[in-house]
Scaffold this active site. Structure first.
Site, PDB file in Angstrom:
ATOM      1  N   GLY A  22       1.071  -1.316   0.055  1.00 56.14           N
ATOM      2  CA  GLY A  22       0.114  -0.152  -0.043  1.00 56.14           C
ATOM      3  C   GLY A  22       0.606   1.467  -0.445  1.00 56.14           C
ATOM      4  O   GLY A  22       2.307   1.185   0.589  1.00 56.14           O
ATOM      5  N   ARG A  83       0.842  -4.955  -5.682  1.00 53.83           N
ATOM      6  CA  ARG A  83       0.694  -6.313  -4.627  1.00 53.83           C
ATOM      7  C   ARG A  83       2.034  -6.890  -5.316  1.00 53.83           C
ATOM      8  O   ARG A  83       1.442  -7.300  -6.611  1.00 53.83           O
ATOM      9  CB  ARG A  83      -0.363  -6.554  -3.817  1.00 53.83           C
ATOM     10  CG  ARG A  83      -1.381  -5.947  -3.405  1.00 53.83           C
ATOM     11  CD  ARG A  83      -0.879  -5.172  -1.865  1.00 53.83           C
ATOM     12  NE  ARG A  83      -1.511  -4.583  -1.488  1.00 53.83           N
ATOM     13  CZ  ARG A  83      -1.820  -3.939  -0.528  1.00 53.83           C
ATOM     14  NH1 ARG A  83      -0.268  -4.530   0.284  1.00 53.83           N
ATOM     15  NH2 ARG A  83      -1.721  -3.373   0.248  1.00 53.83           N
ATOM     16  N   ASP A 114       5.099  -4.539   6.454  1.00 54.15           N
ATOM     17  CA  ASP A 114       5.617  -6.386   7.103  1.00 54.15           C
ATOM     18  C   ASP A 114       5.471  -7.035   5.916  1.00 54.15           C
ATOM     19  O   ASP A 114       6.445  -7.915   5.715  1.00 54.15           O
ATOM     20  CB  ASP A 114       4.525  -6.502   7.936  1.00 54.15           C
ATOM     21  CG  ASP A 114       3.394  -6.307   7.917  1.00 54.15           C
ATOM     22  OD1 ASP A 114       2.481  -6.282   7.261  1.00 54.15           O
ATOM     23  OD2 ASP A 114       3.140  -8.146   8.337  1.00 54.15           O
ATOM     24  N   THR A 137       4.051   2.436   5.431  1.00 56.18           N
ATOM     25  CA  THR A 137       3.043   2.597   5.731  1.00 56.18           C
ATOM     26  C   THR A 137       2.098   2.919   6.695  1.00 56.18           C
ATOM     27  O   THR A 137       2.650   3.659   8.089  1.00 56.18           O
ATOM     28  CB  THR A 137       2.682   0.752   6.780  1.00 56.18           C
ATOM     29  OG1 THR A 137       1.350   0.596   6.421  1.00 56.18           O
ATOM     30  CG2 THR A 137       3.072   0.786   7.640  1.00 56.18           C
ATOM     31  N   ASP A 139      -0.794   2.387   8.170  1.00 58.01           N
ATOM     32  CA  ASP A 139      -0.858   1.277   9.636  1.00 58.01           C
ATOM     33  C   ASP A 139       0.167   1.245  11.173  1.00 58.01           C
ATOM     34  O   ASP A 139      -0.563   1.672  11.622  1.00 58.01           O
ATOM     35  CB  ASP A 139      -0.867   0.030   8.614  1.00 58.01           C
ATOM     36  CG  ASP A 139      -1.919   0.114   8.355  1.00 58.01           C
ATOM     37  OD1 ASP A 139      -3.114   0.617   7.852  1.00 58.01           O
ATOM     38  OD2 ASP A 139      -1.747  -0.992   7.514  1.00 58.01           O
ATOM     39  N   ASP A 141       2.064  -0.477  12.185  1.00 57.50           N
ATOM     40  CA  ASP A 141       2.160  -1.924  12.479  1.00 57.50           C
ATOM     41  C   ASP A 141       3.395  -2.668  12.160  1.00 57.50           C
ATOM     42  O   ASP A 141       2.728  -3.689  12.557  1.00 57.50           O
ATOM     43  CB  ASP A 141       0.771  -2.246  12.071  1.00 57.50           C
ATOM     44  CG  ASP A 141       1.050  -2.655  10.469  1.00 57.50           C
ATOM     45  OD1 ASP A 141       1.232  -2.213  10.011  1.00 57.50           O
ATOM     46  OD2 ASP A 141      -0.109  -3.665   9.791  1.00 57.50           O
ATOM     47  N   ARG A 183      -5.833  -2.220   8.609  1.00 55.73           N
ATOM     48  CA  ARG A 183      -5.823  -3.953   8.931  1.00 55.73           C
ATOM     49  C   ARG A 183      -6.249  -4.142   9.938  1.00 55.73           C
ATOM     50  O   ARG A 183      -7.027  -4.535  10.222  1.00 55.73           O
ATOM     51  CB  ARG A 183      -4.562  -3.891   7.748  1.00 55.73           C
ATOM     52  CG  ARG A 183      -4.492  -5.244   7.449  1.00 55.73           C
ATOM     53  CD  ARG A 183      -2.872  -5.571   6.498  1.00 55.73           C
ATOM     54  NE  ARG A 183      -2.054  -5.636   8.024  1.00 55.73           N
ATOM     55  CZ  ARG A 183      -0.361  -5.829   7.135  1.00 55.73           C
ATOM     56  NH1 ARG A 183      -0.400  -5.937   6.033  1.00 55.73           N
ATOM     57  NH2 ARG A 183       0.520  -5.240   7.932  1.00 55.73           N
TER      58      ARG A 183
END
Length: 346
Positions: A22, A83, A114, A137, A139, A141, A183
């Protein structure tokens, strides 16, 4: 592991860089920093298009300082992203390695999350060159770094959108449910929810499916008090991929129980776009420079992270473990003070 610079390495000649997964605001700033720092070290930089797909298909270009001169403020990524299911196969991994060998690449820098780092680890199984990850990212995360590139901009973008939603909610005494990205992480949801003074934040950190009916009942009562008796709006922010059957199901169930329409607004991809804020531009620049420093120091299988305002090296194997949690102080503040205050006010 702290990061120190070593300028004694004269072996590395060609650096490859790509953006994967992303997109995140600040990826272009990271590309720029990698190119400028590499040029300063007399390295040539090869950019691969469309993430790992470009690596597998040998779709690339040479990147000079002129190519990255005016991109620090741009959202998205000039190298494009995608992707790449093929990289999950051994055949795809071997194709990527063959491209690196054909182009005489000595080190590969991947900017992504990740999943992108797992791809980097897979390539390292068949290739002797250096591999370095830069966490990009929204996120936030990725383990081993306080923040990832794009997170701050995504939070600011969501805040701006929700402030506008609140205006309409106030004008009509409405209930809005706003779904936020992340996510399976609540970093965006909690930071945005608290920043926007949401009456309720529902995320992975404070939701268990067995509590579903209790949550709906409590919210329904609070909404009735706010809308019917106090003439106020009511804002709920919810993490994506959280509620059984989706956020629309949550809004529908809440409407049914409360008898008051709860309108779902999914912010979606708006959170991934736009010009990066200063914090992301600075973080991306520091990480891009640190990546070249790590290559100079002959490091490999490492991710560049920032901890307590210092650049550090984190093993890729540690960066992808998903141990990073939303600050407990944020969760406690929302659950024990802010949400309770909203209830008493209504």
């Amino acid at each position: 592991m702290s990061l120190t610079q070593n300028n004694n390495n004269t072996k590395i000649k060609r650096i490859a860089v790509l953006t994967s997964g992303g997109d995140a605001p600040g990826m272009n700033a990271a590309i720029r920093a990698v190119v400028l720092a590499a040029t300063a070290n007399n390295f040539e930089v090869i950019g691969f298009y469309h993430g790992y797909n470009g690596l597998i298909n040998n779709e690339h270009c040479v990147l000079s300082n002129n190519d990255v001169h005016d991109i620090i403020h741009l959202g998205g990524t000039i190298l494009k992203s995608a992707r790449c299911p093929e990289l999950c196969t051994k055949n795809g991994q071997l194709k990527a390695v063959e491209t690196l060998k054909i182009n005489n690449i000595d080190a590969l820098v991947v900017i992504g999350g990740d999943g992108s780092f797992k791809g980097l680890q897979a390539i390292a199984e068949y290739w002797s060159g250096q591999v370095i990850g830069i966490p990009g990212t929204i996120d936030n995360d990725v383990d081993g770094t306080d923040f990832t590139i794009g997170f701050s901009t995504a939070v600011n973008t969501a805040i701006d959108a929700i402030d506008k939603i609140r205006d309409t909610a106030n004008a009509f005494d409405r209930v809005f449910v706003v779904e936020l990205m992340g996510r399976h992480s609540g970093h965006i949801t909690f930071n945005v929810g608290i920043s926007c003074a949401a009456e309720q934040v529902i995320s992975f950190e404070n939701f268990q499916v067995q509590q579903k009916q209790a949550i709906l009942s409590t919210l329904a009562e609070n909404i009735k008090q706010a809308i019917q008796y106090k003439h106020r709006s009511y804002l709920i922010v919810i993490a994506e991929n959280l509620w059984p059957n989706g956020s629309q199901a949550f809004a529908n169930e809440l409407t049914k129980i409360s008898g008051i329409d709860a309108t779902l607004c999914t912010l979606g991809y708006i959170q991934r776009g736009g010009s990066p804020v200063a914090k992301d531009r600075i973080l991306a620049t520091k990480m891009g420079v640190a990546a070249i420093q790590a290559i100079n120091a002959q490091e490999t299988n490492m991710m560049i992270g920032e901890q307590n305002n210092a650049m550090v090296l984190v093993l890729l194997s540690e960066a992808v473990q998903h141990q990073k949690q939303v600050s407990q102080s944020l969760v406690d503040a929302q659950q024990n003070i802010l949400a309770m205050t909203a209830q008493t006010e209504t």
